[in-house]
Enzyme design. Structure first.
Site, PDB file in Angstrom:
ATOM      1  N   GLU A  86      -6.540   7.006  36.358  1.00  0.00           N
ATOM      2  CA  GLU A  86      -6.957   6.221  37.513  1.00  0.00           C
ATOM      3  C   GLU A  86      -8.469   6.016  37.524  1.00  0.00           C
ATOM      4  OE1 GLU A  86      -3.638   8.991  39.095  1.00  0.00           O
ATOM      5  OE2 GLU A  86      -5.043   8.896  37.420  1.00  0.00           O
ATOM      6  N   SER A 201      15.766  20.173  -1.979  1.00  0.00           N
ATOM      7  CA  SER A 201      15.781  19.272  -0.831  1.00  0.00           C
ATOM      8  C   SER A 201      14.643  18.255  -0.841  1.00  0.00           C
ATOM      9  CB  SER A 201      15.688  20.094   0.465  1.00  0.00           C
ATOM     10  OG  SER A 201      14.478  20.837   0.504  1.00  0.00           O
ATOM     11  N   PRO A 330      18.402  25.217   9.400  1.00  0.00           N
ATOM     12  CA  PRO A 330      19.649  25.043  10.136  1.00  0.00           C
ATOM     13  C   PRO A 330      20.043  26.231  10.993  1.00  0.00           C
ATOM     14  CG  PRO A 330      20.042  25.262   7.763  1.00  0.00           C
ATOM     15  CD  PRO A 330      18.573  25.082   7.938  1.00  0.00           C
TER      16      PRO A 330
END
Length: 406
Positions: A86, A201, A330
């Site tokens: 503001e 991976s 996981p």
């Protein structure tokens, strides 16, 4: 800058430019609604520029119109301790704010902290009307709307509230639930595999997807990974966004109940602050070896998960962590889900199939289909050849908040 925004279903699109009044044929209440939606949407866009730099404060955007309805100033909260949205917008508007309207994504604060109350700044500027998206749930700062009304300012709340809440989800979760907001990020093939049968991976997803992950890291206060991920992948867990170094690196957190983090692990390289969470009964010798390279915190055990995850989040909140990026693996992700501690899921799906290998998610406390963790999609975006899926847990019946919290 031009802002294009559509009102509710069936409303016409309008164009709003600084120095130009709202165009279109809508009149009366319809015109006001179209104008409010357009300018609030712009305020939400501005607020998003503060992601990653305002913590522990919220992200906030503000647009100020002059008395004739022309854009006079814009602003957003850029960093904690700096001027609020503001104030920035009012400075840009100057005297043109008098008799005008301010659009703010979060209720103007009514207290003095590192800066003064925004409610007082709006009153001093002579603003006649304030439109708010979300009421401030923080009792220490709330009350700005009431103060403005007491001084004759027209205040309206709830305009694009859901959209503004999504943009400020981290801070709102921290205030409402008393813990950091948790985003679980994962990468997988179309058949849900995060690694091949031999454990490899790198890489399942594309460079574009990995670059987007660095954006998420740069916006987070902390990046959390389990010891399994550290041992298997030896990740840095730092933010390396394409645009250059971030304003600050997130806190790297390793969940390591048995204090197995190797001395040579890259998370201990000193490039970013690191916290290793170990069990209260972890071997003192192993803990001492880690403590020479990173900060260590001892937490209660909670079987069968290893550590008390709620206590971990409480510890992070004490360190002014508002947003957590959970990068797995996981087993840890399943534990967070089991405890109802995941607020958002961001999945990167590669157009590939493995057929075997580690799943992206471990056991998550689901024994039957009736116990499925249900989510609702928030966004689906192509990221290079991959898809980025963003979803949030569907609230349990009777929950007052937007987050699942068991």
């Amino acid at each position: 800058m031009t802002v294009r925004a559509a009102a509710a279903s069936g409303a016409r699109a309008v164009v709003i430019s600084p120095g130009a009044a709202v165009a279109g044929k809508a009149t009366g209440d319809e015109e006001t609604r179209v104008t409010d939606l357009a300018h609030m949407r712009r305020a939400i866009e501005l607020a998003a520029r503060g992601h990653g730099t305002t913590s522990p404060n919220p992200v906030v955007g503000c647009v100020v119109l002059d008395a004739s309805g022309r854009v006079a100033g814009e602003g957003f909260h850029a960093h904690a301790g700096g001027p609020h949205a503001e104030v920035v917008a009012l400075r840009a508007a100057g005297e043109r704010a008098r008799g005008g309207t301010a659009y703010v994504t979060l209720e103007p604060c009514d207290h003095t902290g590192r800066t003064g109350p925004c409610s007082a700044a709006l009153l001093a500027a002579g603003v006649a009307r304030v439109v708010v998206a979300v009421r401030d749930p923080n009792p220490q700062a709330a009350g700005g709307a009431e103060r403005l009304r007491r001084h004759g300012v027209t205040v309206e709340t709830g305009v694009l509230a859901a959209e503004a809440e999504r943009g400020n989800a981290e801070w709102l979760t921290s205030v409402r639930l008393g813990r950091p907001h948790v985003t679980w990020k994962y990468a997988a093939t179309l058949d849900g595999r995060s690694a091949a049968a031999d454990g490899t991976s790198q890489w399942i997803t594309s460079p574009e997807a990995r670059a987007d992950v660095h954006r998420l890291r740069a916006e987070a206060d902390a990046v959390v990974a389990g010891i399994g991920t550290v041992l298997a992948d030896d990740p840095l867990l730092t933010a390396r966004p394409a645009g250059g170094p971030p304003a600050r690196q997130p806190l790297r957190v390793v969940v390591d109940s048995a204090a197995r983090t190797p001395a040579g692990a890259r998370v201990l390289d000193g490039e970013a602050p690191t916290l290793v969470a170990v069990a209260a009964d972890a071997d003192p010798v192993a803990v001492k070896a880690i403590a020479g390279r990173a900060e260590v915190v001892r937490l209660p055990r909670r079987e069968p998960y290893g550590l008390d995850l709620a206590e971990l989040l409480a510890e992070l909140r004490r360190r002014e962590v508002v947003g957590v990026l959970l990068e797995g693996g996981p087993t840890l992700a399943g534990s967070f889900l089991r405890e109802g501690l995941v607020d958002r899921v961001v999945g990167y799906l590669a157009p590939a199939l493995l057929g075997a290998g580690a799943a992206a998610l471990g056991p998550a406390g689901v024994a039957t289909i009736a116990g499925t963790h249900r989510l609702e999609f928030e966004d689906v975006t192509p990221t290079g050849p991959d898809l980025r899926l963003t979803a949030r847990p569907i609230p349990l019946r009777g929950d007052a908040d937007v987050h699942r919290n068991r």
